[in-house]
Design an enzyme around this catalytic site. Structure first.
Site, PDB file in Angstrom:
ATOM      1  N   ASN A  86       0.894  -1.345   0.084  1.00 29.15           N
ATOM      2  CA  ASN A  86      -0.085   0.005  -0.188  1.00 29.15           C
ATOM      3  C   ASN A  86       0.798   1.171  -0.105  1.00 29.15           C
ATOM      4  OD1 ASN A  86      -2.011  -1.839   0.554  1.00 29.15           O
ATOM      5  ND2 ASN A  86      -3.142  -0.559   2.160  1.00 29.15           N
TER       6      ASN A  86
HETATM    7 CA    CA Z   1      -7.381  -2.463   3.628  1.00 32.03          CA
END
Ligand code: CA
Ligand code: CTP
Length: 227
Positions: A34
């Protein structure tokens, strides 16, 4: 390490903070991750330490120095992060700011996947453990106060309310990271504090200010021991 007994609103408290992304290997040279600089989580760890807490920071791969006075544990993957959090328990407060990858590659191999003309690698994914939900639902050893984050691109409050319920934490710090806000990876943050009793919206603040205010808020909720 400390020469004087710590004082401040979180004196005598153990705080576990998660920060940064996790990296989930595809093969030895590639990974899924991420976006996260770790700046908000690291700022929270520092602010909690300055408020007198003993702080364990469990950090994914970031480009930041370990905050002074904080025990920092470095991990790569979500499963390693959960393990490190479990090892750091018990704690009074958990503040889980990490941007944990939701999926990992199920059968990540030990050799680099070679590019082959006309074929694509077939990656099958497996779901990672939800660290916030796991710790918030612990029958024993659950920190008295569990705080999660929710970076959303739409319906910020509604999604945060759903996460509060699903994850079983006490407070969600929600922020709008839709591309239009330019907030992702930026220096400032406009956050909403979502609890079962309501919503509090803070003005746009730097990540340091958000951290300090959050630590003060958490200190008030937990009723820290004043020297
Ligand atoms: Ca997530
Ligand atoms: N979190 C976690 N472990 C995971 C996923 C998320 O501990 N495997 C924590 C994050 O650190 C954050 C909170 O849960 O505090 C919310 O993360 P978020 O990614 O917004 O929630 P998800 O439930 O994964 O939902 P989605 O990504 O679909 O929005």
């Amino acid at each position: 390490e400390r020469l004087l007994a710590p004082s401040g609103p979180l004196a005598g408290k153990h705080v576990i903070v998660t920060s940064g992304p996790t990296h989930e290997p595809i093969d030895p040279v590639r990974y899924i991750a991420n976006r996260s600089s770790g700046r908000q989580g690291h700022a929270i760890a520092k602010a909690a330490s300055e408020a007198g807490a003993r702080v364990t920071l469990i950090s994914g791969p970031v480009d930041l120095p370990d905050p002074r006075g904080v025990t920092t544990v470095h991990v790569e993957s979500a499963r390693e992060m959960l393990e490190a959090v479990e090892r750091a328990l018990p704690a009074d407060i958990g503040i889980f700011a990490a941007a944990v990858a939701d999926w990992r590659v199920a059968d990540a191999g030990g050799q680099k996947i070679k590019k082959k003309e006309g074929t694509l690698p077939n990656l099958s994914l497996a779901e990672n453990p939800d660290i916030l939900a796991t710790v918030s639902h612990l029958p024993q050893n659950r920190p008295a106060l569990m705080v999660g984050f929710a970076a959303e691109t739409e319906n910020v409050i509604e999604h945060a309310r759903q996460k509060l319920a699903k994850k079983g934490c006490d407070l969600i710090v929600a922020n709008d990271v839709s591309p239009a806000t330019g907030v992702m990876g930026g220096e400032s943050n406009t956050v909403h504090l979502v609890t079962r009793s309501g919503i509090e919206t803070w003005p746009t603040l730097s990540k340091t200010e958000v951290a300090e205010r959050l630590v003060a808020h958490v200190g008030a909720l937990i009723g820290g021991t004043e020297p």
